[in-house]
Scaffold this active site. Structure first.
Site, mmCIF file in Angstrom:
data_model
loop_
_atom_site.group_PDB
_atom_site.id
_atom_site.type_symbol
_atom_site.label_atom_id
_atom_site.label_comp_id
_atom_site.label_asym_id
_atom_site.label_seq_id
_atom_site.Cartn_x
_atom_site.Cartn_y
_atom_site.Cartn_z
ATOM 1 N N ASP A 42 -3.881 11.329 1.244
ATOM 2 C CA ASP A 42 -3.892 10.578 2.604
ATOM 3 C C ASP A 42 -4.530 9.321 2.186
ATOM 4 O O ASP A 42 -5.065 8.783 1.168
ATOM 5 C CB ASP A 42 -5.323 11.176 3.139
ATOM 6 C CG ASP A 42 -5.069 10.849 4.887
ATOM 7 O OD1 ASP A 42 -4.114 10.727 5.379
ATOM 8 O OD2 ASP A 42 -6.367 10.928 5.525
ATOM 9 N N GLU A 43 -4.023 8.330 2.862
ATOM 10 C CA GLU A 43 -4.119 7.015 3.041
ATOM 11 C C GLU A 43 -3.544 6.354 1.826
ATOM 12 O O GLU A 43 -4.230 5.567 0.838
ATOM 13 C CB GLU A 43 -5.751 6.464 2.955
ATOM 14 C CG GLU A 43 -6.282 6.896 4.348
ATOM 15 C CD GLU A 43 -6.039 6.068 5.691
ATOM 16 O OE1 GLU A 43 -5.128 5.191 5.393
ATOM 17 O OE2 GLU A 43 -6.380 6.414 6.554
ATOM 18 N N ALA A 44 -2.465 6.686 1.296
ATOM 19 C CA ALA A 44 -1.666 6.569 0.000
ATOM 20 C C ALA A 44 -1.319 5.025 -0.134
ATOM 21 O O ALA A 44 -1.226 4.549 -1.248
ATOM 22 C CB ALA A 44 -0.541 7.302 -0.044
ATOM 23 N N GLN A 45 -1.361 4.254 1.180
ATOM 24 C CA GLN A 45 -1.085 2.880 0.797
ATOM 25 C C GLN A 45 -2.056 2.178 -0.031
ATOM 26 O O GLN A 45 -1.901 1.063 -0.534
ATOM 27 C CB GLN A 45 -0.833 2.152 2.220
ATOM 28 C CG GLN A 45 -2.391 2.256 3.236
ATOM 29 C CD GLN A 45 -2.667 3.187 3.916
ATOM 30 O OE1 GLN A 45 -1.897 4.446 3.703
ATOM 31 N NE2 GLN A 45 -3.817 3.285 4.796
ATOM 32 N N SER A 63 4.192 6.008 8.459
ATOM 33 C CA SER A 63 4.296 5.576 9.627
ATOM 34 C C SER A 63 3.167 4.465 10.264
ATOM 35 O O SER A 63 2.673 3.861 9.078
ATOM 36 C CB SER A 63 3.867 7.025 10.805
ATOM 37 O OG SER A 63 4.199 6.629 11.937
ATOM 38 N N ASN A 75 -2.006 5.850 14.320
ATOM 39 C CA ASN A 75 -2.125 6.729 15.528
ATOM 40 C C ASN A 75 -0.675 7.714 15.852
ATOM 41 O O ASN A 75 -0.207 7.957 16.785
ATOM 42 C CB ASN A 75 -1.968 5.779 16.665
ATOM 43 C CG ASN A 75 -3.498 5.300 16.931
ATOM 44 O OD1 ASN A 75 -4.411 5.603 16.470
ATOM 45 N ND2 ASN A 75 -3.352 4.009 17.479
ATOM 46 N N ALA A 76 0.080 7.649 14.557
ATOM 47 C CA ALA A 76 1.223 8.648 14.538
ATOM 48 C C ALA A 76 0.967 10.281 14.016
ATOM 49 O O ALA A 76 1.957 10.907 14.413
ATOM 50 C CB ALA A 76 2.221 8.018 13.736
ATOM 51 N N GLY A 77 -0.260 10.458 13.597
ATOM 52 C CA GLY A 77 -0.358 11.924 13.226
ATOM 53 C C GLY A 77 -0.327 12.128 11.633
ATOM 54 O O GLY A 77 -0.161 13.422 11.526
ATOM 55 N N LYS A 78 -0.533 11.282 10.884
ATOM 56 C CA LYS A 78 -0.164 11.313 9.379
ATOM 57 C C LYS A 78 -1.196 12.418 8.713
ATOM 58 O O LYS A 78 -0.865 13.504 8.350
ATOM 59 C CB LYS A 78 -0.279 10.008 8.747
ATOM 60 C CG LYS A 78 0.831 8.884 9.041
ATOM 61 C CD LYS A 78 0.931 7.914 8.144
ATOM 62 C CE LYS A 78 -0.307 7.004 8.533
ATOM 63 N NZ LYS A 78 -0.545 6.565 10.029
#
Length: 189
Positions: free
Chosen positions: A83-86, A7, A10-13
């Site tokens: 988390d933060e997989a990018q 996303s 600020n989408a709530g991932k």
């Protein structure tokens, strides 16, 4: 199964990741949360934290770390969250595929698809290519349209168009493609 959940900001991932981890905990399912260690400046060493106040311990991954090796070194999770997989490297994404395929452990990787310049993150590109399943957490821009880009802003709210793509912080806004205005960044001529 490897699932990539993406996303805008600020989408709530992260909140979604932490709620799913809590659900595992409630059911007695052993899980592991991995996070690239470059996020420690924002969340503190070895933690994931959402903007809504949820926080939990995580196992940090340096750029040289392989998630498959981390999982097989005694962690024994039944589910893996990232988390933060990018910010993952291609090798790390392939490690996630091995966790899923060889160990038969579900992996849920959460991240952004592109940076504030509209460029895809390397980790996201590999996750889009290698994930068994892709999910989007939809969010809206300030004007109400669907947000698909992340616009970086300065302290006064003005747009920032230059700088490093990897900049951990909260100075981003989700915007529509129209508001992002791609020709602003890329001129094909």
């Amino acid at each position: 199964m490897l699932t990539f959940i993406y996303s805008t900001v600020n989408a709530g991932k992260t909140a979604t990741l932490l709620m799913r981890a809590h659900s595992c905990s409630e059911r007695g399912v052993n899980y592991l949360i991995l996070v690239p260690d470059l996020t420690k400046d924002r969340d503190g060493e070895a933690r994931v934290s959402s903007r809504v106040g949820f926080s939990q311990k995580a196992t940090p991954l340096s750029p040289e770390s392989c998630p498959y090796e981390v999982v097989t070194e005694g962690k024994s999770p039944q589910v893996v969250f990232v988390d933060e997989a990018q910010f993952l490297t291609p090798r790390q994404v392939m490690g996630l595929t091995r966790i899923s395929d060889e160990l038969n452990i579900p992996v849920f990787a959460f991240g952004l698809r592109s940076d504030f310049k509209g460029e895809p993150f390397q980790g996201s590109t590999y996750l889009f290519s290698w994930a068994d399943q892709i999910e989007e957490i939809s969010t809206h821009a300030l004007g109400g349209g669907k947000a698909i880009f992340n616009m970086k802003v300065n302290e006064e709210g003005g747009r920032v168009s230059e700088g490093a793509s990897v900049d951990i912080g909260f100075q981003y806004e989700p915007v529509t493609r129209g508001d992002f205005n791609l020709p602003y960044y890329w001129n094909p001529s």
